[in-house]
Design a protein around this motif. Sequence first.
Motif, PDB file in Angstrom:
ATOM      1  N   THR A   2       0.824  -1.194   0.000  1.00  0.00           N
ATOM      2  CA  THR A   2       0.000   0.000   0.000  1.00  0.00           C
ATOM      3  C   THR A   2       0.862   1.250   0.000  1.00  0.00           C
ATOM      4  O   THR A   2       1.991   1.250   0.492  1.00  0.00           O
ATOM      5  N   GLN A   3       0.294   2.309  -0.565  1.00  0.00           N
ATOM      6  CA  GLN A   3       1.012   3.577  -0.605  1.00  0.00           C
ATOM      7  C   GLN A   3       0.978   4.236   0.767  1.00  0.00           C
ATOM      8  O   GLN A   3      -0.044   4.185   1.461  1.00  0.00           O
ATOM      9  N   PRO A   4       2.081   4.881   1.158  1.00  0.00           N
ATOM     10  CA  PRO A   4       2.057   5.626   2.415  1.00  0.00           C
ATOM     11  C   PRO A   4       1.101   6.818   2.300  1.00  0.00           C
ATOM     12  O   PRO A   4       0.968   7.420   1.233  1.00  0.00           O
ATOM     13  N   ILE A   5       0.442   7.119   3.404  1.00  0.00           N
ATOM     14  CA  ILE A   5      -0.542   8.206   3.432  1.00  0.00           C
ATOM     15  C   ILE A   5      -0.220   9.129   4.598  1.00  0.00           C
ATOM     16  O   ILE A   5       0.113   8.678   5.691  1.00  0.00           O
ATOM     17  N   VAL A   6      -0.320  10.439   4.353  1.00  0.00           N
ATOM     18  CA  VAL A   6      -0.252  11.430   5.425  1.00  0.00           C
ATOM     19  C   VAL A   6      -1.645  12.035   5.533  1.00  0.00           C
ATOM     20  O   VAL A   6      -2.166  12.595   4.570  1.00  0.00           O
ATOM     21  N   THR A   7      -2.245  11.898   6.703  1.00  0.00           N
ATOM     22  CA  THR A   7      -3.576  12.459   6.913  1.00  0.00           C
ATOM     23  C   THR A   7      -3.459  13.881   7.467  1.00  0.00           C
ATOM     24  O   THR A   7      -2.408  14.272   8.000  1.00  0.00           O
ATOM     25  N   LYS A   8      -4.535  14.595   7.340  1.00  0.00           N
ATOM     26  CA  LYS A   8      -4.588  15.949   7.902  1.00  0.00           C
ATOM     27  C   LYS A   8      -4.333  15.880   9.408  1.00  0.00           C
ATOM     28  O   LYS A   8      -3.600  16.710   9.954  1.00  0.00           O
ATOM     29  N   GLN A   9      -4.892  14.874  10.065  1.00  0.00           N
ATOM     30  CA  GLN A   9      -4.709  14.756  11.514  1.00  0.00           C
ATOM     31  C   GLN A   9      -3.256  14.481  11.874  1.00  0.00           C
ATOM     32  O   GLN A   9      -2.746  15.014  12.861  1.00  0.00           O
ATOM     33  N   PRO A  38       8.853  11.361  -0.449  1.00  0.00           N
ATOM     34  CA  PRO A  38       8.587  10.198  -1.309  1.00  0.00           C
ATOM     35  C   PRO A  38       7.420  10.478  -2.268  1.00  0.00           C
ATOM     36  O   PRO A  38       6.319  10.817  -1.833  1.00  0.00           O
ATOM     37  N   PRO A  39       7.671  10.369  -3.579  1.00  0.00           N
ATOM     38  CA  PRO A  39       6.631  10.725  -4.553  1.00  0.00           C
ATOM     39  C   PRO A  39       5.395   9.840  -4.479  1.00  0.00           C
ATOM     40  O   PRO A  39       4.320  10.254  -4.901  1.00  0.00           O
ATOM     41  N   GLU A  40       5.536   8.640  -3.911  1.00  0.00           N
ATOM     42  CA  GLU A  40       4.385   7.748  -3.838  1.00  0.00           C
ATOM     43  C   GLU A  40       3.476   8.036  -2.643  1.00  0.00           C
ATOM     44  O   GLU A  40       2.401   7.461  -2.519  1.00  0.00           O
ATOM     45  N   THR A  41       3.868   8.939  -1.765  1.00  0.00           N
ATOM     46  CA  THR A  41       3.064   9.256  -0.590  1.00  0.00           C
ATOM     47  C   THR A  41       1.821  10.048  -0.981  1.00  0.00           C
ATOM     48  O   THR A  41       1.899  11.023  -1.731  1.00  0.00           O
ATOM     49  N   LEU A  42       0.687   9.624  -0.475  1.00  0.00           N
ATOM     50  CA  LEU A  42      -0.569  10.338  -0.694  1.00  0.00           C
ATOM     51  C   LEU A  42      -0.764  11.324   0.453  1.00  0.00           C
ATOM     52  O   LEU A  42      -0.715  10.939   1.624  1.00  0.00           O
ATOM     53  N   ILE A  43      -0.969  12.574   0.117  1.00  0.00           N
ATOM     54  CA  ILE A  43      -1.117  13.631   1.117  1.00  0.00           C
ATOM     55  C   ILE A  43      -2.589  14.024   1.198  1.00  0.00           C
ATOM     56  O   ILE A  43      -3.161  14.511   0.228  1.00  0.00           O
ATOM     57  N   GLY A  44      -3.200  13.788   2.361  1.00  0.00           N
ATOM     58  CA  GLY A  44      -4.584  14.203   2.574  1.00  0.00           C
ATOM     59  C   GLY A  44      -5.572  13.571   1.620  1.00  0.00           C
ATOM     60  O   GLY A  44      -6.513  14.226   1.177  1.00  0.00           O
ATOM     61  N   GLU A  45      -5.382  12.310   1.336  1.00  0.00           N
ATOM     62  CA  GLU A  45      -6.170  11.614   0.317  1.00  0.00           C
ATOM     63  C   GLU A  45      -7.680  11.781   0.482  1.00  0.00           C
ATOM     64  O   GLU A  45      -8.400  11.927  -0.495  1.00  0.00           O
TER      65      GLU A  45
END
Length: 103
Positions: A2-9, A38-45
Amino acid sequence: MTQPIVTKQQLIDTLTLWEQSKIDNAQLQDWMVTHFDPPETLIGEDEAELVQEAMHIIMNEYELAKLDKFKPEGYNFAMQFLQCTEENFVQLRQQFIHQGFSD
């Protein structure tokens, strides 16, 4: 995998640790570099497009700024920017970038 994700929280929690002096400028910047580069990281998906853009700007600014340019007021400006709407996006972006860091 799975892609890494950074949430707003997660971003809020990290900025709050910094605002509470539980992490220093270098640790804040290191978190931004680790989670934003990392370009694969999803930011605030799961967030609205404007909030995603605000997250990108906040993380990019803290990633690139010199450590001695971070201002404590940046926390409040970042928190306001994360609540942006179409009507105030530009104003809050300018406020965060120009008043959250010293020149």
